[in-house]
Design a protein around this motif. Structure first.
Motif, PDB file in Angstrom:
ATOM      1  N   SER A  40       0.814  -1.215   0.000  1.00  0.00           N
ATOM      2  CA  SER A  40       0.000   0.000   0.000  1.00  0.00           C
ATOM      3  C   SER A  40       0.848   1.265   0.000  1.00  0.00           C
ATOM      4  O   SER A  40       0.443   2.303  -0.542  1.00  0.00           O
ATOM      5  N   LYS A  41       2.033   1.210   0.597  1.00  0.00           N
ATOM      6  CA  LYS A  41       2.904   2.389   0.623  1.00  0.00           C
ATOM      7  C   LYS A  41       3.377   2.744  -0.779  1.00  0.00           C
ATOM      8  O   LYS A  41       3.423   3.928  -1.157  1.00  0.00           O
ATOM      9  N   LEU A  44       1.774   2.123  -3.532  1.00  0.00           N
ATOM     10  CA  LEU A  44       0.634   2.588  -4.327  1.00  0.00           C
ATOM     11  C   LEU A  44       0.428   4.091  -4.199  1.00  0.00           C
ATOM     12  O   LEU A  44      -0.137   4.721  -5.098  1.00  0.00           O
TER      13      LEU A  44
END
Length: 207
Positions: free
Chosen positions: A168-169, A171
């Motif tokens: 997620s980081k 993204l």
């Protein structure tokens, strides 16, 4: 392309009759797009890797693609007929073993087809659609119920596994975020509507 699990679920739950024999066509399209995507992805990755990596060029790759399609389709159809013929002609005391037998045919279909340079995913799908349905004596109802549940379990596992590959980081990084949103917007607003209209063109005159 359409999602096969959604298509099969809707057609079964609604018991919707489609005209012009569209149901088998829709099932074939939705079930075959995943093997096609798999083969095209492997082919294009091999071509982009270049000859330095030992991969073949585009012409040989396209020939390999055709071979995979033909061998996978023939293998899946023939093994499907063999599976149904076998299930309909044996009498197992424990009906739960019919599920085990059918699973064995599924794994055999994939492994054998892959061994002879065919596409195992396409063979497994056509193993399901290529043969006739098992007769009542072979407990066709419980077999379908089991594999319906098994299909949902495999989908959950697949999407959870895919999610584990996402950081997620990463993204939220500007270059990834902008590119991802741009590709998503193009697919949703441009590519998918154009594909749907082009696909429906031959059926507009059906009543």
């Amino acid at each position: 392309s359409t999602d096969s699990a959604s298509v099969f679920s809707i057609l079964r739950s609604k018991k919707q009759g489609l005209r012009q024999h569209l149901r088998p066509l829709l099932e074939l399209e939705s079930g075959s797009n995943d093997p096609m995507a798999y083969m095209l992805t492997v082919l294009l990755v091999g071509v982009l890797s270049g000859p330095a990596s030992g991969h073949v060029d585009l012409g040989v790759g396209m020939l390999y693609l055709v071979v995979q399609l033909v061998v996978g389709a023939l293998s899946g159809y023939l093994i499907g007929r063999l599976a149904v013929w076998t299930i309909n002609r044996i009498n197992l005391v424990n009906h739960s073993l019919y599920v085990v037998l059918l699973l064995a045919f599924v794994f055999f279909s994939f492994a054998f087809t892959d061994l002879i340079r065919g596409n195992g995913y396409l063979a497994v799908y056509l193993r399901r659609t290529g043969g006739r349905q098992p007769q009542a004596g072979a407990e066709a109802g419980p077999l379908r119920s089991f594999f319906d549940g098994f299909t949902w379990v495999m989908q959950i596992v697949m999407f959870l596994t895919l999610g584990l590959f996402v950081n997620s980081k990463e993204l939220l990084e500007p270059d990834v975020l902008i590119l991802g949103l741009s590709v998503g917007a193009f697919l949703i607003l441009v590519a998918r509507p154009l594909a749907v209209f082009a696909s429906l063109a031959p059926f507009r005159n059906f009543s």
